[in-house]
Design a protein around this motif. Structure first.
Motif: not given
Ligand code: 7RM
Length: 636
Positions: A555-563
């Motif tokens: 579910t976390g894949e593709g989320r913006n790493h900085d955020n």
């Protein structure tokens, strides 16, 4: 009458106090009433932690396989001793009764003898989780040979080091092994290893995958034809209480692995006693420990402890993810498993997957859940408790080590109230102490320090094979008259212990002592995070700063790493404080782990410090490719 089976909390306290007040009487009564001795001891205990030297039940004579097998034949001959569940669910389960086990072990022991193995000789066992593994371990013990099991996931270099360190004259292996949908060429690995092992004159090869392998003339022999010819009776070789039973290697933080030597009588008494109490084993129970017999957990709590109690012990050849992530739970349902014992790393891996994999199966047979190997984080604890135990099976968080031989700190299920992440109370006979930096014991409750054990217990390792000086330096020199575990722990207001992790996992940031575990707990609370590891790296102002290595759930894949980094640091700030915020975050596909599932922070520390010139011994890594990936990502 000794108190072999604890059934409620007051009883625990009464037994515990008694065991500390008079340890020798306590262990003597248990030894006397629950085991088969060929000769009684003349002295229960002699010890000197300065030398160090520890002897239990001196003068006694016995054979551990008579205790684990023969003495059950009259009453439990047709009971399943070993329930073998193969890698492939389509292959049949094997129920090996105590009678059959007796015959198998006797035959195997006769083969060992016919191949020139004698009392005291070291035999290297490099086998997958098939019945031959348990049988060969017991066959060695039957004739007083010393087994050295090497986990069959270790590389040829790691195997060769271990064979040579204790001069094994024989290796027992298979043609190959199954691991999920893959096969592994075990015999090829053995051949490679033996290029640098001159002392090995015989290799016994069991067939498992029917692969084409090369048999070296004069050295390599197929096991089955030898077994077919062997006699079904093998008189047990009677050994002395302090004769070595086995050597098992454990990796040091640096340098070569340490061959921990365990002896016979004390190890038997302690593993049997702790098995009975920590798992509350009852006669018709089906007990399953998912560890590999290549680790101490498998030695003590798949083979010796359960069999000494006449238990049914499950041996599983496969992995939790094959044919799918429901495999563990399918096995629990199929065999109506009553006690289930696994590692936090397995729990976290399964918690990443769809809950349907758990909910599809009937897990109502379960009475006790166990965990071992590293500190269990709160999230994993709750997942285990809610979804596997249905809030109905106590979790025993069992703290112990290869060196301790048996479980040291653990709840007694249905007696000790549990708290997530707490291993709770010392078992009878175990006297923990917490030490400060100056080597003084920290008394009282609500304190934190380095975990030592003040008094000998029957199953402690007696030495490091061939290097008693290293044994003394590693375990008995940091704190005078104490065994030092290498772990940190805290003792709460009621005297419960929480293991905070290896002491070398403590990171001092701007003068604050930060344990890695609570920070990782905070990070793991983030819904997108699957797993995390924190290490320190040098920082001009803070001394050390924190770097987090984090793997994400689907579910976390593709989320913006900085955020994500910001959200994670906010969580850490909320749970621990801004002091514990991460200076650097690396999202990764995996964390470097040892084959027993422990995160190798040593390597992460090197990468975080941008110093990869010498990564040290990586031969015990399960996933070396992750290291390269991390190095690349870091631009090193
Ligand atoms: C049995 C085993 C020993 C090290 C030990 C600890 C860690 C093990 C727990 C734990 C927190 C636990 N032997 N450890 N159990 N930490 N809670 N319940 O694992 O020799 O391979 O490792 O493992 O650091 O010193 S071992």
């Amino acid at each position: 009458m000794s108190n072999y089976h604890i059934k409620h909390l007051e009883e625990y306290w009464q037994v515990y106090r008694n065991s500390v007040r008079n340890p020798e009487n306590f262990w003597e009564e248990i030894a006397e009433e629950h085991f088969l001795w060929r000769k009684k001891w003349t002295n229960v205990l002699s010890w000197d932690f300065a030398k160090p030297e520890v002897k239990w039940f001196e003068g006694a004579e016995l054979n551990i396989t008579e205790n684990c097998i023969d003495r059950h034949l009259a009453t439990r001959g047709d009971k399943t001793a070993i329930l073998f569940e193969p890698n492939n669910p389509d292959e049949e389960t094997l129920h090996i009764t105590y009678k059959e086990l007796h015959e198998r072990v006797s035959k195997f022991a006769n083969v060992l003898k016919s191949q020139g193995v004698e009392k005291g000789d070291r035999v290297c066992i490099y086998l997958p989780m098939i019945p031959e593994l348990a049988v060969s371990v017991l066959a060695c013990a039957r004739i007083g040979a010393v087994h050295s099991v090497v986990f069959a996931g270790f590389s040829s270099t790691a195997l060769a080091t271990r064979i040579n360190d204790c001069d094994c004259k024989m290796v027992i292996c298979t043609d190959g092994s199954y691991r999920g949908n893959k096969t592994i060429d075990l015999k090829g690995i053995v051949d490679e290893a033996l290029k640098s092992c001159e002392g090995v004159s015989t290799v016994l090869v069991a067939k498992r995958i029917n692969s084409e392998i090369v048999m070296q003339d004069g050295r390599d022999k197929w096991l089955q034809p030898l077994l077919d010819k062997a006699d079904t009776v093998c008189k047990a070789t009677i050994v002395k209480a302090e004769d070595p039973l086995f050597i098992l290697y454990t990796s040091g933080s640096t340098g070569k692995p340490k061959g921990m030597v365990h002896t016979t009588a004390g190890y038997m008494v302690y593993t049997a006693y702790t098995f009975k109490n920590v798992f509350q084993y009852r006669e018709s129970d089906v007990y399953w420990c998912t560890a590999d017999i290549g680790w101490i957990t498998g030695h003590s709590y798949i083979v010796y402890g359960p069999l000494a109690n006449g238990a049914t012990t499950v041996m599983f050849e496969g992995v939790p993810s094959y044919p799918d992530y429901g495999r563990f739970w399918e096995i629990v349902e199929k065999h109506k498993v009553t006690q289930f014992y696994t590692a936090p790393t397995a729990i976290r891996a399964l918690a990443k997957e769809n809950l349907d994999y758990v909910n599809k199966y009937d897990l109502s047979s379960l009475k006790v859940l166990g965990t071992v190997g590293e500190p269990i984080n709160e999230e994993a604890w709750h997942w285990y408790n809610d979804n596997v135990g249905k809030k109905n099976s106590p979790i025993v968080d069992t703290w112990w080590q290869t060196e301790t031989g048996g479980i040291m700190i653990s709840p007694i299920p249905y007696s000790t109230p549990t708290i997530p992440t707490y291993a709770t109370l010392p078992l009878p006979g175990i006297q923990p102490a917490l030490m400060d930096e100056n080597g003084n014991e920290i008394k009282g409750n609500q304190v934190e320090g380095r975990l030592c054990i003040k008094f000998p217990w029957p199953s402690m390792a007696r030495t490091i094979y061939g290097n008693h000086g290293r044994y003394r330096d590693t375990y008995f020199s940091a704190y005078k008259n104490n065994y030092f575990t290498g772990d940190g722990a805290l003792r709460d207001a009621v005297g419960y212990y929480r293991i905070t992790g290896r002491v070398d996992d403590v990171i001092i940031v701007s003068g604050h002592n930060l344990g890695t575990a609570p920070i990782e707990d905070a990070i793991n609370e983030h819904p997108a995070v699957a797993e995390s590891a924190i290490v320190g790296f040098p920082h001009d102002i803070k001394g050390n700063a924190l770097c987090g290595y984090i793997t994400l759930k689907e579910t976390g894949e593709g989320r913006n790493h900085d955020n994500l980094s910001k959200e994670i640091n906010q969580l850490i700030t909320d749970r621990i404080g801004p002091i514990a915020k991460l200076d650097s975050v690396q999202f990764t596909n995996g964390l470097p782990k040892t084959r027993s599932g422990k995160i190798m922070r040593r390597i992460l520390r090197k990468i975080a410090s941008k110093d990869i010139s010498n990564l040290g011994d990586t031969s015990t890594l399960l996933n070396p490719e992750v290291v390269n990936e991390l190095i690349e990502q870091a631009g090193l």
